[in-house]
Design a protein around this motif. Structure first.
Motif, PDB file in Angstrom:
ATOM      1  N   ALA A  82      53.520   9.952 -24.806  1.00  0.00           N
ATOM      2  CA  ALA A  82      52.200  10.355 -24.310  1.00  0.00           C
ATOM      3  C   ALA A  82      51.576   9.206 -23.519  1.00  0.00           C
ATOM      4  CB  ALA A  82      51.292  10.754 -25.473  1.00  0.00           C
ATOM      5  N   HIS A  83      51.135   9.527 -22.317  1.00  0.00           N
ATOM      6  CA  HIS A  83      50.497   8.520 -21.455  1.00  0.00           C
ATOM      7  C   HIS A  83      49.821   9.265 -20.314  1.00  0.00           C
ATOM      8  CE1 HIS A  83      50.077   4.834 -18.988  1.00  0.00           C
ATOM      9  NE2 HIS A  83      50.246   4.186 -20.133  1.00  0.00           N
ATOM     10  N   ASP A  84      48.896   8.589 -19.612  1.00  0.00           N
ATOM     11  CA  ASP A  84      48.320   9.260 -18.456  1.00  0.00           C
ATOM     12  C   ASP A  84      49.397   9.419 -17.375  1.00  0.00           C
ATOM     13  OD1 ASP A  84      48.083   7.086 -16.309  1.00  0.00           O
ATOM     14  OD2 ASP A  84      47.034   6.136 -17.980  1.00  0.00           O
ATOM     15  N   HIS A 115      38.333   0.328 -26.947  1.00  0.00           N
ATOM     16  CA  HIS A 115      37.099   1.052 -26.621  1.00  0.00           C
ATOM     17  C   HIS A 115      37.317   2.557 -26.733  1.00  0.00           C
ATOM     18  CE1 HIS A 115      39.016   1.785 -22.745  1.00  0.00           C
ATOM     19  NE2 HIS A 115      39.153   0.485 -22.575  1.00  0.00           N
ATOM     20  N   GLU A 116      36.294   3.320 -26.397  1.00  0.00           N
ATOM     21  CA  GLU A 116      36.362   4.770 -26.574  1.00  0.00           C
ATOM     22  C   GLU A 116      37.449   5.419 -25.723  1.00  0.00           C
ATOM     23  OE1 GLU A 116      33.508   7.453 -24.751  1.00  0.00           O
ATOM     24  OE2 GLU A 116      32.378   5.715 -24.013  1.00  0.00           O
ATOM     25  N   GLY A 117      37.757   4.830 -24.570  1.00  0.00           N
ATOM     26  CA  GLY A 117      38.825   5.365 -23.746  1.00  0.00           C
ATOM     27  C   GLY A 117      40.167   5.282 -24.442  1.00  0.00           C
ATOM     28  N   HIS A 118      40.422   4.155 -25.115  1.00  0.00           N
ATOM     29  CA  HIS A 118      41.654   4.017 -25.895  1.00  0.00           C
ATOM     30  C   HIS A 118      41.699   5.055 -27.015  1.00  0.00           C
ATOM     31  CE1 HIS A 118      41.535  -0.451 -24.575  1.00  0.00           C
ATOM     32  NE2 HIS A 118      42.430   0.183 -23.836  1.00  0.00           N
ATOM     33  N   ALA A 119      40.593   5.154 -27.745  1.00  0.00           N
ATOM     34  CA  ALA A 119      40.546   6.103 -28.862  1.00  0.00           C
ATOM     35  C   ALA A 119      40.746   7.531 -28.380  1.00  0.00           C
ATOM     36  CB  ALA A 119      39.215   5.966 -29.604  1.00  0.00           C
ATOM     37  N   ASN A 120      40.191   7.857 -27.217  1.00  0.00           N
ATOM     38  CA  ASN A 120      40.317   9.206 -26.683  1.00  0.00           C
ATOM     39  C   ASN A 120      41.762   9.524 -26.294  1.00  0.00           C
ATOM     40  OD1 ASN A 120      39.391  11.744 -25.806  1.00  0.00           O
ATOM     41  ND2 ASN A 120      39.099  10.998 -23.721  1.00  0.00           N
ATOM     42  N   VAL A 121      42.462   8.562 -25.728  1.00  0.00           N
ATOM     43  CA  VAL A 121      43.875   8.749 -25.396  1.00  0.00           C
ATOM     44  C   VAL A 121      44.694   8.989 -26.664  1.00  0.00           C
ATOM     45  CG1 VAL A 121      45.949   7.519 -24.626  1.00  0.00           C
ATOM     46  CG2 VAL A 121      43.904   7.519 -23.195  1.00  0.00           C
ATOM     47  N   LEU A 122      44.430   8.207 -27.691  1.00  0.00           N
ATOM     48  CA  LEU A 122      45.181   8.357 -28.937  1.00  0.00           C
ATOM     49  C   LEU A 122      44.834   9.674 -29.634  1.00  0.00           C
ATOM     50  CD1 LEU A 122      45.108   4.692 -30.270  1.00  0.00           C
ATOM     51  CD2 LEU A 122      46.859   5.848 -28.910  1.00  0.00           C
ATOM     52  N   ARG A 123      43.596  10.118 -29.495  1.00  0.00           N
ATOM     53  CA  ARG A 123      43.219  11.430 -30.038  1.00  0.00           C
ATOM     54  C   ARG A 123      44.005  12.538 -29.341  1.00  0.00           C
ATOM     55  NH1 ARG A 123      40.448  15.426 -28.232  1.00  0.00           N
ATOM     56  NH2 ARG A 123      39.766  14.233 -26.411  1.00  0.00           N
ATOM     57  N   GLY A 174      34.872   6.129 -16.359  1.00  0.00           N
ATOM     58  CA  GLY A 174      33.737   5.223 -16.504  1.00  0.00           C
ATOM     59  C   GLY A 174      33.875   4.162 -17.564  1.00  0.00           C
ATOM     60  N   VAL A 175      35.047   4.099 -18.228  1.00  0.00           N
ATOM     61  CA  VAL A 175      35.238   3.048 -19.228  1.00  0.00           C
ATOM     62  C   VAL A 175      36.676   2.563 -19.175  1.00  0.00           C
ATOM     63  CG1 VAL A 175      35.734   4.743 -21.047  1.00  0.00           C
ATOM     64  CG2 VAL A 175      35.048   2.409 -21.675  1.00  0.00           C
ATOM     65  N   SER A 176      36.816   1.243 -19.099  1.00  0.00           N
ATOM     66  CA  SER A 176      38.133   0.620 -19.130  1.00  0.00           C
ATOM     67  C   SER A 176      37.941  -0.830 -19.550  1.00  0.00           C
ATOM     68  CB  SER A 176      38.811   0.677 -17.763  1.00  0.00           C
ATOM     69  OG  SER A 176      38.167  -0.196 -16.853  1.00  0.00           O
ATOM     70  N   VAL A 235      54.261  13.765 -22.200  1.00  0.00           N
ATOM     71  CA  VAL A 235      53.027  14.550 -22.347  1.00  0.00           C
ATOM     72  C   VAL A 235      51.896  13.769 -21.679  1.00  0.00           C
ATOM     73  CG1 VAL A 235      51.400  15.605 -23.950  1.00  0.00           C
ATOM     74  CG2 VAL A 235      53.837  15.519 -24.535  1.00  0.00           C
ATOM     75  N   ALA A 236      51.237  14.385 -20.718  1.00  0.00           N
ATOM     76  CA  ALA A 236      50.173  13.700 -19.971  1.00  0.00           C
ATOM     77  C   ALA A 236      48.859  13.719 -20.740  1.00  0.00           C
ATOM     78  CB  ALA A 236      49.994  14.351 -18.609  1.00  0.00           C
ATOM     79  N   THR A 237      48.225  12.561 -20.838  1.00  0.00           N
ATOM     80  CA  THR A 237      46.880  12.446 -21.395  1.00  0.00           C
ATOM     81  C   THR A 237      45.905  12.158 -20.253  1.00  0.00           C
ATOM     82  OG1 THR A 237      47.202  10.077 -21.839  1.00  0.00           O
ATOM     83  CG2 THR A 237      47.698  11.633 -23.626  1.00  0.00           C
TER      84      THR A 237
END
Length: 220
Positions: free
Chosen positions: A132-134, A54-62, A164-166, A157-159
Motif C-alpha cells: 500500500a502506497h500512494d 502527523h495526521e497524513g501518515h496516520a491517514n495513509v496507515l488507516r 495540506g500536510v506533509s 493498493v493505492a492510498t
C-alpha cells in the motif's frame, strides 16, 4: 478494562509466531481479498520514513489497514542510514520513528530498517500479499517507479495523500517561524548552544521576550 497494546516489531516472538502460522501457499488476489471470504488474514505492507509523524501518515496507515477486510498491517520504517543516503537528513532519529509508528492504532507490526526497494525474497520472507502506497511514481536509481513491478503483478493498493500536510510543510513552517520558536525555547531554559545561535542572538531574543512580556505597559 479495555486493553490496546502497541504493535509488535518484526523480530518479536509474537510477530514471528503470526508469520509462521500464515499459510502463504494460499494465494490471495484482490477479488478474494475484497470479498471478505479470504481463508486467512491478508498481509498488507506499507513503508516510509514517518518523520515528524502527523495526521497524513496516520491517514495513509488507516487506508492501508482498511483496504480489505481482515488486514494484518506491516509497516516498514527506513533507518537513518538509508534515508540520509536516499532522501537527506531526518528530524527524528530512527528509534523515535520506529516507536511512534509502533503506537499508531492501525499498525499490527513494525519492520525496522526497512529496505528502500522490494525484491521477491523480501516478499516471500514476510509473506506479503499487497503493498500500500500512494500512486505517484517513486523514482529511484535505475527505475522510474520502485513500486512499478508490484503494480504490474497486481500486488499494489493505492492510498490517497492528505492535502495540506506533509513533513516538508511542517519543517518549512518551523524554519519560517524560527525566531518565535527559538525565543520560546530560550524562555523555557534551553541554551544558545542547544539552539545553535550566537550569544548576540541569544541576548536579542531574550530582549524581545522581555518587551513582549511587558507590552501592556506600552499601551495607551
Amino acid at each position: 478494562m479495555s486493553n490496546c497494546d502497541p504493535a509488535h516489531f518484526s523480530e518479536d516472538e509474537r510477530a514471528k509466531e503470526i508469520l509462521r502460522d500464515c499459510d502463504y501457499s494460499i494465494k490471495i488476489n484482490k477479488e478474494l481479498a475484497r470479498s471478505g471470504k479470504a481463508p486467512r488474514q491478508i498481509r498488507v505492507y506499507a513503508d516510509g520514513a514517518f518523520d515528524l509523524f502527523h495526521e497524513g501518515h496516520a491517514n495513509v496507515l488507516r487506508q492501508a489497514k482498511n483496504c480489505f477486510p481482515n488486514v494484518y498491517l506491516i509497516v516498514g520504517v527506513c533507518s537513518d542510514a538509508t534515508l540520509n543516503k536516499m532522501k537527506g537528513p531526518t528530524v527524528m532519529n530512527d528509534d523515535e520513528r520506529y516507536n511512534v509508528v509502533k503506537h499508531c492504532r492501525y499498525v499490527d507490526e513494525v519492520l525496522r530498517d526497512a529496505p528502500w526497494e522490494h525484491n521477491d525474497a523480501f516478499i516471500m520472507d514476510h509473506k506479503i500479499d499487497f503493498f500500500a502506497h500512494d500512486d505517484i511514481p517513486y523514482i529511484s536509481e535505475g527505475t522510474e517507479d520502485i513500486y512499478g513491478h508490484l503494480k504490474k503483478r497486481d500486488m499494489f493498493v493505492a492510498t490517497q495523500r492528505t492535502e495540506g500536510v506533509s513533513t516538508s510543510d511542517i519543517i518549512t513552517r518551523m524554519v519560517r517561524n524560527y525566531d518565535v520558536y527559538a525565543r520560546r525555547n530560550l524562555a523555557r531554559g534551553y541554551t544558545s548552544k542547544e539552539l545553535n545561535i550566537s550569544y548576540h542572538q541569544q541576548l536579542l531574543f531574550k530582549l524581545q521576550n522581555i518587551i513582549e512580556s511587558r507590552q501592556d505597559f506600552f499601551r495607551f
